[in-house]
Motif scaffolding. Sequence first.
Motif, mmCIF file in Angstrom:
data_model
loop_
_atom_site.group_PDB
_atom_site.id
_atom_site.type_symbol
_atom_site.label_atom_id
_atom_site.label_comp_id
_atom_site.label_asym_id
_atom_site.label_seq_id
_atom_site.Cartn_x
_atom_site.Cartn_y
_atom_site.Cartn_z
ATOM 1 N N THR A 189 1.085 -1.390 -0.163
ATOM 2 C CA THR A 189 -0.641 -0.397 0.488
ATOM 3 C C THR A 189 0.632 1.583 -0.009
ATOM 4 O OG1 THR A 189 -1.642 -1.264 0.810
ATOM 5 C CG2 THR A 189 -1.601 1.452 1.155
ATOM 6 N N ALA A 190 1.798 1.400 0.905
ATOM 7 C CA ALA A 190 2.520 2.797 0.780
ATOM 8 C C ALA A 190 3.382 2.564 -0.453
ATOM 9 C CB ALA A 190 3.149 2.093 1.833
ATOM 10 N N ILE A 191 4.003 1.570 -0.723
ATOM 11 C CA ILE A 191 4.595 2.185 -2.263
ATOM 12 C C ILE A 191 4.276 2.680 -3.052
ATOM 13 C CG2 ILE A 191 6.306 0.822 -3.713
ATOM 14 C CD1 ILE A 191 7.188 -1.548 -1.386
ATOM 15 N N ASN A 192 2.986 1.763 -3.245
ATOM 16 C CA ASN A 192 2.034 2.178 -4.137
ATOM 17 C C ASN A 192 1.235 3.633 -4.618
ATOM 18 O OD1 ASN A 192 0.917 0.434 -6.789
ATOM 19 N ND2 ASN A 192 1.390 -0.833 -4.776
ATOM 20 N N ILE A 193 1.336 4.355 -2.548
ATOM 21 C CA ILE A 193 0.681 5.224 -2.825
ATOM 22 C C ILE A 193 1.986 6.456 -2.755
ATOM 23 C CG2 ILE A 193 0.080 7.121 -0.978
ATOM 24 C CD1 ILE A 193 -0.835 4.914 0.818
ATOM 25 N N ALA A 194 3.009 6.001 -2.748
ATOM 26 C CA ALA A 194 4.235 7.217 -3.124
ATOM 27 C C ALA A 194 4.564 6.767 -4.543
ATOM 28 C CB ALA A 194 5.070 6.955 -2.927
ATOM 29 N N ASN B 216 -11.503 -6.833 -10.571
ATOM 30 C CA ASN B 216 -11.792 -7.004 -11.523
ATOM 31 C C ASN B 216 -11.093 -5.367 -12.117
ATOM 32 O OD1 ASN B 216 -13.453 -8.193 -13.642
ATOM 33 N ND2 ASN B 216 -15.107 -8.406 -11.324
ATOM 34 N N ARG B 217 -10.184 -4.890 -11.606
ATOM 35 C CA ARG B 217 -9.288 -3.633 -11.145
ATOM 36 C C ARG B 217 -7.599 -4.397 -10.641
ATOM 37 N NH1 ARG B 217 -11.638 0.411 -7.012
ATOM 38 N NH2 ARG B 217 -9.378 1.568 -7.850
ATOM 39 N N PHE B 218 -7.718 -5.126 -10.006
ATOM 40 C CA PHE B 218 -6.557 -5.982 -9.962
ATOM 41 C C PHE B 218 -6.396 -7.310 -9.268
ATOM 42 C CE2 PHE B 218 -2.057 -6.058 -7.617
ATOM 43 C CZ PHE B 218 -1.845 -5.156 -8.987
ATOM 44 N N CYS B 219 -5.589 -7.742 -10.542
ATOM 45 C CA CYS B 219 -5.931 -8.942 -10.360
ATOM 46 C C CYS B 219 -5.053 -10.044 -10.551
ATOM 47 C CB CYS B 219 -7.321 -9.978 -11.643
ATOM 48 S SG CYS B 219 -7.544 -11.930 -11.115
ATOM 49 N N SER B 220 -4.547 -11.309 -10.285
ATOM 50 C CA SER B 220 -3.101 -11.742 -10.759
ATOM 51 C C SER B 220 -2.543 -11.474 -11.496
ATOM 52 C CB SER B 220 -3.711 -13.902 -10.803
ATOM 53 O OG SER B 220 -4.587 -13.649 -9.708
ATOM 54 N N PHE C 298 -3.185 -16.908 -2.181
ATOM 55 C CA PHE C 298 -4.718 -16.226 -2.503
ATOM 56 C C PHE C 298 -4.506 -15.290 -1.463
ATOM 57 C CE2 PHE C 298 -5.790 -20.597 -4.550
ATOM 58 C CZ PHE C 298 -5.577 -19.876 -5.425
ATOM 59 N N ASN C 299 -3.996 -15.772 -0.271
ATOM 60 C CA ASN C 299 -4.374 -14.884 0.973
ATOM 61 C C ASN C 299 -3.513 -13.309 0.709
ATOM 62 O OD1 ASN C 299 -6.056 -15.667 3.164
ATOM 63 N ND2 ASN C 299 -4.847 -17.053 3.092
ATOM 64 N N PHE C 300 -1.980 -13.528 0.245
ATOM 65 C CA PHE C 300 -1.149 -12.324 -0.440
ATOM 66 C C PHE C 300 -2.089 -11.917 -1.428
ATOM 67 C CE2 PHE C 300 2.869 -14.425 0.795
ATOM 68 C CZ PHE C 300 2.960 -13.302 1.801
ATOM 69 N N GLN C 301 -3.119 -12.015 -2.650
ATOM 70 C CA GLN C 301 -3.992 -11.502 -3.386
ATOM 71 C C GLN C 301 -4.126 -10.635 -2.836
ATOM 72 O OE1 GLN C 301 -2.598 -11.341 -7.192
ATOM 73 N NE2 GLN C 301 -3.990 -9.614 -7.089
ATOM 74 N N ASN C 302 -5.435 -11.231 -2.045
ATOM 75 C CA ASN C 302 -6.013 -10.508 -1.399
ATOM 76 C C ASN C 302 -5.241 -8.877 -0.776
ATOM 77 O OD1 ASN C 302 -8.508 -8.877 0.203
ATOM 78 N ND2 ASN C 302 -7.346 -10.285 2.111
ATOM 79 N N ALA C 303 -3.516 -9.250 -0.599
ATOM 80 C CA ALA C 303 -3.692 -8.418 0.171
ATOM 81 C C ALA C 303 -2.542 -6.720 -0.935
ATOM 82 C CB ALA C 303 -2.559 -8.499 0.919
ATOM 83 N N TRP C 304 -2.466 -7.505 -1.903
ATOM 84 C CA TRP C 304 -1.993 -6.865 -3.180
ATOM 85 C C TRP C 304 -3.454 -5.956 -3.461
ATOM 86 C CZ3 TRP C 304 2.012 -8.189 -1.358
ATOM 87 C CH2 TRP C 304 2.955 -9.531 -1.384
ATOM 88 N N THR C 305 -4.019 -6.549 -3.868
ATOM 89 C CA THR C 305 -5.471 -6.030 -5.274
ATOM 90 C C THR C 305 -6.137 -5.005 -3.541
ATOM 91 O OG1 THR C 305 -5.859 -8.108 -5.868
ATOM 92 C CG2 THR C 305 -8.024 -6.348 -4.799
#
Length: 405
Positions: free
Chosen positions: A19-24, A81-85, A386-393
């Motif tokens: 989250t922090a990296i993507n905000i920056a 649908n906005r950010f997938c694998s 899958f748990n990581f994918q939830n975190a990234w999305t």
Amino acid sequence: MSQSYDVIVAGGGAAGFFTAINIAEQNASLKIAILERGKEVLSKVRVSGGGRCNVTHACFVPDDLVKFYPRGEKELRGPFNRFCSGDTIEWFERHGVELKTEEDGRMFPVTDSSQTIIDCFLEAAHKLKIDILTGQSIQSLYDAETHWKIETTKETFLTGSLVMATGSNPKMWDVLQALGHSIVPPVPSLFTFNIKDQRIKKLMGLSAQAGVKVKGSKLEASGPLLITHWGMSGPGILRLSAWGARELADKNYRFTLIVNWLNDMDFEDCEAILRELKQEHAKKTVSKKSPFDFPNRLWESLVLASGIDTETRWADLTKQQLQALAVQLVQGEYQVNGKSTFKEEFVTAGGIDLKEVNFKTMQSKLCPNLYFAGEVLNIDAITGGFNFQNAWTGGVIAASAIAAK
């Protein structure tokens, strides 16, 4: 004396860093800090996937991907649908990390080392001038309308936007409850079953495809089943534990497991096949060789459990023995008495009630400028990335909303 930031991310794990990296990256003018209660960051990333970090899963269709989430299936459809694998793979490639896909769909860095992911995050955070503050255990959050006031054991922080990426931390759930949020009580997910049974006692390490279900319940799953020294594990069991997290907790992890070693074959079909085998192999010894697609050792154990001794020939099988064997093959009952944690993959079902979150922004519906990412929410998945994918999305969606303010 308090420190001020435009954005504070609570939690120095996968969701927090992403989250922090993507905000920056989306808004370079924002002053951002990550607060971590421990001495080091990304410690769960280090041990995930046996130290290899199972980054995501090669499932690229949002409507298919959501089916791997016992909790969060409905809510994640829009976010995926906005950010997938596929977006995850692209993101990591852009940051110098190439991923590879294994036969079962799990995706890892080509280096086979979680350190690659940790280095990627730390380098990006350093380059983007994100402050990483460790040993900062949050004691209280105060909503001062124009900003958030955060008190840790060490100091006080002020911020315009606050992201809670604190994972399954009961203390943080208490703090969020004090702000009016509802917490779905946590129970373990992804665990293996403790079973002491003569039939599997000497079969440790043996794996077979099987269908499993909980007697007297609608819970069922299928997949590879692994026999361990404490009972049963493997993808089929883990899937059942994830979908049945609440129900099995209510049973205090004591229940009857029905195992179908022929996957989804029913009793009548199994009995018919055994009758054919009796004709075809009349002179052969029953226990000698498995006629099915699973190991001989398992076959021999099930034959003995059916009351058939090691010297009995197919021709000599009684109707009762044949039926008993069919029961062992497709309706075998095993008593489960407790659970064990699956490796380091501790996942918890429970957290912030999903009704209280706007999944277009990952913002709290109750507290403006409060966002969530990762396992702090009542979202969890089966094992496989899958748990990581939830975190990234969730991280990307929260980041976009915050960066665009």
